[in-house]
Write a protein that holds these residues in place. Structure first.
Motif, PDB file in Angstrom:
ATOM      1  N   PHE A 195      14.148  13.656  -2.653  1.00 30.14           N
ATOM      2  CA  PHE A 195      14.328  12.787  -4.044  1.00 30.14           C
ATOM      3  C   PHE A 195      13.400  11.473  -3.982  1.00 30.14           C
ATOM      4  O   PHE A 195      13.169  11.135  -2.769  1.00 30.14           O
ATOM      5  CB  PHE A 195      15.492  12.560  -4.053  1.00 30.14           C
ATOM      6  CG  PHE A 195      16.581  13.664  -3.915  1.00 30.14           C
ATOM      7  CD1 PHE A 195      17.118  14.074  -5.372  1.00 30.14           C
ATOM      8  CD2 PHE A 195      17.167  14.246  -3.036  1.00 30.14           C
ATOM      9  CE1 PHE A 195      17.940  15.188  -5.271  1.00 30.14           C
ATOM     10  CE2 PHE A 195      18.043  15.280  -2.953  1.00 30.14           C
ATOM     11  CZ  PHE A 195      18.321  15.902  -4.380  1.00 30.14           C
ATOM     12  N   ALA A 196      12.845  10.888  -4.992  1.00 31.87           N
ATOM     13  CA  ALA A 196      12.340   9.760  -5.011  1.00 31.87           C
ATOM     14  C   ALA A 196      12.912   8.718  -6.151  1.00 31.87           C
ATOM     15  O   ALA A 196      13.022   9.129  -7.166  1.00 31.87           O
ATOM     16  CB  ALA A 196      10.841   9.904  -5.529  1.00 31.87           C
ATOM     17  N   ILE A 197      13.450   7.756  -5.766  1.00 29.35           N
ATOM     18  CA  ILE A 197      14.219   6.853  -6.685  1.00 29.35           C
ATOM     19  C   ILE A 197      13.532   5.287  -6.448  1.00 29.35           C
ATOM     20  O   ILE A 197      12.973   4.860  -5.570  1.00 29.35           O
ATOM     21  CB  ILE A 197      15.808   6.667  -6.412  1.00 29.35           C
ATOM     22  CG1 ILE A 197      15.822   6.174  -4.822  1.00 29.35           C
ATOM     23  CG2 ILE A 197      16.242   8.198  -6.802  1.00 29.35           C
ATOM     24  CD1 ILE A 197      17.411   6.098  -4.542  1.00 29.35           C
ATOM     25  N   GLY A 198      13.554   4.849  -7.535  1.00 33.56           N
ATOM     26  CA  GLY A 198      13.394   3.209  -7.543  1.00 33.56           C
ATOM     27  C   GLY A 198      11.920   3.314  -7.829  1.00 33.56           C
ATOM     28  O   GLY A 198      11.032   4.006  -8.716  1.00 33.56           O
ATOM     29  N   ASP A 199      11.357   2.023  -7.474  1.00 35.25           N
ATOM     30  CA  ASP A 199       9.845   1.951  -8.120  1.00 35.25           C
ATOM     31  C   ASP A 199       8.822   2.913  -7.600  1.00 35.25           C
ATOM     32  O   ASP A 199       7.803   3.001  -8.307  1.00 35.25           O
ATOM     33  CB  ASP A 199       9.331   0.366  -7.404  1.00 35.25           C
ATOM     34  CG  ASP A 199      10.021  -0.782  -8.222  1.00 35.25           C
ATOM     35  OD1 ASP A 199      10.675  -0.709  -9.041  1.00 35.25           O
ATOM     36  OD2 ASP A 199       9.431  -1.975  -8.019  1.00 35.25           O
ATOM     37  N   ILE A 200       9.263   3.658  -6.604  1.00 31.90           N
ATOM     38  CA  ILE A 200       8.157   4.673  -6.244  1.00 31.90           C
ATOM     39  C   ILE A 200       7.766   5.819  -6.960  1.00 31.90           C
ATOM     40  O   ILE A 200       6.978   6.403  -6.863  1.00 31.90           O
ATOM     41  CB  ILE A 200       8.548   5.196  -4.809  1.00 31.90           C
ATOM     42  CG1 ILE A 200       7.137   5.823  -3.971  1.00 31.90           C
ATOM     43  CG2 ILE A 200       9.786   5.952  -4.685  1.00 31.90           C
ATOM     44  CD1 ILE A 200       6.413   5.081  -3.260  1.00 31.90           C
ATOM     45  N   ASN A 201       8.941   6.228  -7.923  1.00 33.24           N
ATOM     46  CA  ASN A 201       8.886   7.172  -8.867  1.00 33.24           C
ATOM     47  C   ASN A 201       8.293   6.999 -10.124  1.00 33.24           C
ATOM     48  O   ASN A 201       7.989   5.944 -10.666  1.00 33.24           O
ATOM     49  CB  ASN A 201      10.348   7.929  -8.784  1.00 33.24           C
ATOM     50  CG  ASN A 201      11.203   7.277  -9.856  1.00 33.24           C
ATOM     51  OD1 ASN A 201      10.662   6.476 -10.570  1.00 33.24           O
ATOM     52  ND2 ASN A 201      12.355   7.632  -9.678  1.00 33.24           N
ATOM     53  N   THR A 202       7.818   8.380 -10.773  1.00 30.15           N
ATOM     54  CA  THR A 202       7.490   8.073 -12.131  1.00 30.15           C
ATOM     55  C   THR A 202       7.851   9.233 -12.784  1.00 30.15           C
ATOM     56  O   THR A 202       8.113  10.356 -12.544  1.00 30.15           O
ATOM     57  CB  THR A 202       5.934   8.079 -12.144  1.00 30.15           C
ATOM     58  OG1 THR A 202       5.368   7.940 -13.636  1.00 30.15           O
ATOM     59  CG2 THR A 202       5.153   9.250 -11.415  1.00 30.15           C
TER      60      THR A 202
ATOM     61  N   LYS B  12       0.957  -1.209  -0.221  1.00 33.42           N
ATOM     62  CA  LYS B  12      -0.087  -0.004  -0.033  1.00 33.42           C
ATOM     63  C   LYS B  12       0.947   1.100   0.122  1.00 33.42           C
ATOM     64  O   LYS B  12       1.989   1.161   0.633  1.00 33.42           O
ATOM     65  CB  LYS B  12      -0.898   0.002   1.298  1.00 33.42           C
ATOM     66  CG  LYS B  12      -1.755  -0.969   1.512  1.00 33.42           C
ATOM     67  CD  LYS B  12      -3.158  -0.809   1.936  1.00 33.42           C
ATOM     68  CE  LYS B  12      -4.082  -1.667   1.788  1.00 33.42           C
ATOM     69  NZ  LYS B  12      -4.516  -2.648   3.045  1.00 33.42           N
ATOM     70  N   ILE B  13       0.401   2.298  -0.648  1.00 31.87           N
ATOM     71  CA  ILE B  13       1.425   3.319  -0.722  1.00 31.87           C
ATOM     72  C   ILE B  13       1.643   4.068   0.839  1.00 31.87           C
ATOM     73  O   ILE B  13       2.454   4.391   0.693  1.00 31.87           O
ATOM     74  CB  ILE B  13       0.514   4.751  -1.725  1.00 31.87           C
ATOM     75  CG1 ILE B  13       1.347   5.992  -1.757  1.00 31.87           C
ATOM     76  CG2 ILE B  13      -0.863   5.215  -1.397  1.00 31.87           C
ATOM     77  CD1 ILE B  13       2.586   5.731  -2.717  1.00 31.87           C
ATOM     78  N   GLY B  14       0.489   3.850   1.605  1.00 34.67           N
ATOM     79  CA  GLY B  14       0.819   4.154   2.995  1.00 34.67           C
ATOM     80  C   GLY B  14       1.218   5.826   3.183  1.00 34.67           C
ATOM     81  O   GLY B  14       0.467   6.353   2.506  1.00 34.67           O
TER      82      GLY B  14
ATOM     83  N   ASN C  98      -0.962   8.983  -9.643  1.00 34.15           N
ATOM     84  CA  ASN C  98      -1.488   7.567  -9.403  1.00 34.15           C
ATOM     85  C   ASN C  98      -0.609   6.611  -8.662  1.00 34.15           C
ATOM     86  O   ASN C  98      -0.025   5.680  -8.723  1.00 34.15           O
ATOM     87  CB  ASN C  98      -1.158   6.887 -10.938  1.00 34.15           C
ATOM     88  CG  ASN C  98      -2.001   7.472 -12.039  1.00 34.15           C
ATOM     89  OD1 ASN C  98      -3.303   7.788 -11.639  1.00 34.15           O
ATOM     90  ND2 ASN C  98      -1.715   7.754 -13.286  1.00 34.15           N
ATOM     91  N   ASN C  99      -0.315   7.305  -7.601  1.00 30.60           N
ATOM     92  CA  ASN C  99       0.085   6.986  -6.183  1.00 30.60           C
ATOM     93  C   ASN C  99       1.729   6.530  -6.259  1.00 30.60           C
ATOM     94  O   ASN C  99       2.215   5.612  -5.892  1.00 30.60           O
ATOM     95  CB  ASN C  99      -0.616   5.330  -5.951  1.00 30.60           C
ATOM     96  CG  ASN C  99      -1.479   5.451  -5.054  1.00 30.60           C
ATOM     97  OD1 ASN C  99      -1.957   6.360  -4.332  1.00 30.60           O
ATOM     98  ND2 ASN C  99      -2.377   4.268  -4.933  1.00 30.60           N
ATOM     99  N   LEU C 100       2.316   7.129  -7.414  1.00 33.28           N
ATOM    100  CA  LEU C 100       3.629   7.462  -7.515  1.00 33.28           C
ATOM    101  C   LEU C 100       4.194   8.803  -7.539  1.00 33.28           C
ATOM    102  O   LEU C 100       3.393   9.659  -7.508  1.00 33.28           O
ATOM    103  CB  LEU C 100       4.075   6.723  -9.224  1.00 33.28           C
ATOM    104  CG  LEU C 100       3.784   5.472  -9.290  1.00 33.28           C
ATOM    105  CD1 LEU C 100       3.680   5.019 -10.903  1.00 33.28           C
ATOM    106  CD2 LEU C 100       4.639   4.465  -8.566  1.00 33.28           C
TER     107      LEU C 100
END
Ligand SMILES: Cc1cc2nc3c(=O)[nH]c(=O)nc-3n(C[C@H](O)[C@H](O)[C@H](O)COP(=O)(O)OP(=O)(O)OC[C@H]3O[C@@H](n4cnc5c(N)ncnc54)[C@H](O)[C@@H]3O)c2cc1C
Length: 342
Positions: A285-292, A254-256, A267-269
């Motif tokens: 910053f946001a890196i990896g699967d969480i970013n878009t 869950k995005i939490g 969209n939750n990213l």
């Protein structure tokens, strides 16, 4: 609340991408702490597919999820990052330009120059079993994770599930428990065969109980459990006295709390630029699967690239007066010194 922990960068998530970010930041002399909800390091690689082979890590033809986590830990050892496991980051508050105060659900408080969200698909959260009226018992008599084994000493424990978590905790908690019963809906287990054999031997020796069936009702009041009803495959109903239930029905993502940290979401990213993988909040910053971003691929190698570029920009916040000189690890004696190889 505990004393405030000061660090240059706080990384939220100890998955492969959060781990590699420690390396890239470390090469630039940036100190890191990492927080993860899970009680283990490695994110999806450790939780969802530790034994599956990964074939697309550059330069490594085959490595398992567990193997990659171990290799990353070895690689970041010179930078001695601090891990805070089994804790969820709940709030991120801006206190400077940039500077942030970050708190966890365990009451830890961090102050840092930058925050790196490497939270993957968000937080892993336990699946709730389909038992009517379970909510009032949660966190009192029903627990979805074992944070401290001692909490369960001398309890009449009921562990529910047939996977590795249910079996591992059965084997680990049985010596502490007053009595332990494992409940699974069928007499076949998904967990490791060795654990299944050990569990069956304990049942045969009369040192624990195994019930095949489903928990259908809870008996107790004000969150204090007295026992459960178990419906067998033949529809028979059995009553088992217990004061604690540990259901292990798997995890969902869950995005939490990311949604409450003041960064834009799509969209939750978390949307980011592709120069530094920075969010709409400078210093986060946001890196990896969480970013878009346009063209994003949810691959580990993409997250590694993002971490390298993020570190360059983060160093400008952490050391505003220092000029970052681009260097190769192969030829820079100063980088090799940091890595302890020179
Ligand atoms: C079955 C499977 C097979 C895969 N195979 C491949 C493959 O072959 N190649 C490939 O490149 N990719 C593969 N992937 C995808 C790959 O695992 C992900 O791209 C990668 O794990 C992303 O890494 P991450 O560090 O961004 O996030 P994650 O691995 O998801 O780690 C994020 C961590 O952040 C933590 N977290 C989240 N929110 C918080 C919070 N609020 N506070 C504290 N901690 C938090 C989570 O607990 C988690 O541990 C596969 C995925 C699956 C499920």
């Amino acid at each position: 609340m505990s004393e405030t922990i000061k660090t240059d960068v706080l990384i939220i998530g100890a998955g492969p991408v959060g781990l590699f970010a420690v390396f890239e930041l470390g090469l630039l002399d940036i100190k890191t702490h990492l927080v993860d909800i899970l009680d283990k390091i490695g994110g999806q690689c450790a939780e969802l597919y530790p034994e599956k082979p990964i074939y697309d890590i550059p330069g490594i033809p085959l490595i398992t999820g567990h193997g990659l986590t171990e290799a990353l830990l070895e690689q970041i050892k010179p930078f001695n990052p601090a891990f805070h496991l089994g804790e969820m980051v709940t709030t991120v508050e801006k206190i400077g330009d940039p500077a942030f105060r970050v708190t966890t659900d365990a009451g830890k408080v961090f102050e840092c120059k930058c925050v790196v969200i490497a939270a993957g698909g968000g937080s892993f959260q336990p699946k709730r079993p389909p038992i009517n009226g379970i909510e009032p018992y949660e966190d009192k008599s029903v627990h979805y994770a074992v944070r401290k084994m001692e909490q369960f000493r001398d309890k009449r424990l009921l562990i529910v599930g047939g996977g590795d978590s249910a079996l591992d905790w059965t084997l680990n908690l049985r010596p502490l428990a007053k009595r332990l019963t494992l409940v699974h809906r069928r007499d076949e287990f998904r967990g490791a065969p060795d654990s299944v054999n050990k569990m069956r031997a304990l049942v045969a020796a009369g040192e624990m109980d195994l019930k095949i069936g489903q928990v259908t009702a809870l008996d107790g009041e004000n969150g204090v459990l007295k026992g459960v009803q178990i419906k067998g495959a033949d529809n028979s109903i059995a009553t088992v006295a217990c004061d604690t239930i540990l259901p292990f029905f798997g995890l969902t993502m869950k995005i939490g709390p990311v949604a409450e940290w003041g960064v834009k979401l799509e969209n939750n990213l978390v949307p980011v630029d592709t120069e530094a993988f920075e969010t709409n909040v400078p210093g986060i910053f946001a890196i990896g699967d969480i970013n878009t971003y346009p063209g994003k691929l949810k691959l580990i190698l993409s997250g590694f690239h993002e971490g390298a570029l993020m570190a360059q920009k983060a160093s400008r916040y952490v050391f505003p007066d220092k000029r970052v000189v681009f260097q190769y690890t192969t030829s820079s004696s100063s980088l090799q010194k940091k890595l302890g190889v020179n």
